[in-house]
Scaffold this motif. Sequence first.
Motif: not given
Lengths: 112, 112
Positions: A9, A37, A91, A103-105, A108, B35, B40-44
């Motif tokens: 992560r 990103q 990502f 998408f995954g998390q 970074r 999205y 801290g997360e990916g796009p949903v």
Amino acid sequence: NAGVMQNPRHLVRRRGQEARLRCSPMKGHSHVYWYRQLPEEGLKFMVYLQKENIIDESGMPKERFSAEFPKEGPSILRIQQVVRGDSAAYFCASSAVNTEAFFGQGTRLTVV
Amino acid sequence: TQLLEQSPQFLSIQEGENLTVYCNSSSVFSSLQWYRQEPGEGPVLLVTVVTGGEVKKLKRLTFQFGDARKDSSLHITAAQPGDTGLYLCAAGRGGSNYKLTFGKGTLLTVNP
């Protein structure tokens, strides 16, 4: 059904080191996409892979960056000789044929 | 280059208020996706709109695709703190549904 899994992560690398980012697609998904990103910028497409094939790498920097999606195991985004400008969130997304991508998390990456 | 302009860039409102955010381009899209991305997360993925003039509802969220398929809007009714996040619009490039171009997003903060 687990989602798209990315690891690590968080990744810290010194300038000049190599960074390896891993992505395991959702079960049943054979298509993987990598996006980057950067701070203050939107998500930018990097590469699209299917098992053992690079379909479209038009968004990949010409040097130091490579990606693979082997027959077995996760997709790997590899950045050689990292520089500070590589610091970003990376990502991975996956999809089945002609379906929406999930998408995954993200990973970074911080280059110090 | 196909650009997606999102506005406003930042929006801070009180719980219970309504809001609309916009996604505009000079290009025509075959489809457009919205999205939400939390820190801290990916796009949903929230929704995909395909047909000009299409309206889709997702609980308190209403998505509209412009008649000319160049723009889209997202309206949230009675916003809640849980709606806080970065709202991104994205569209496929060159007719593909994988090489997504993303806008920079609208960062929404809903204060309790």
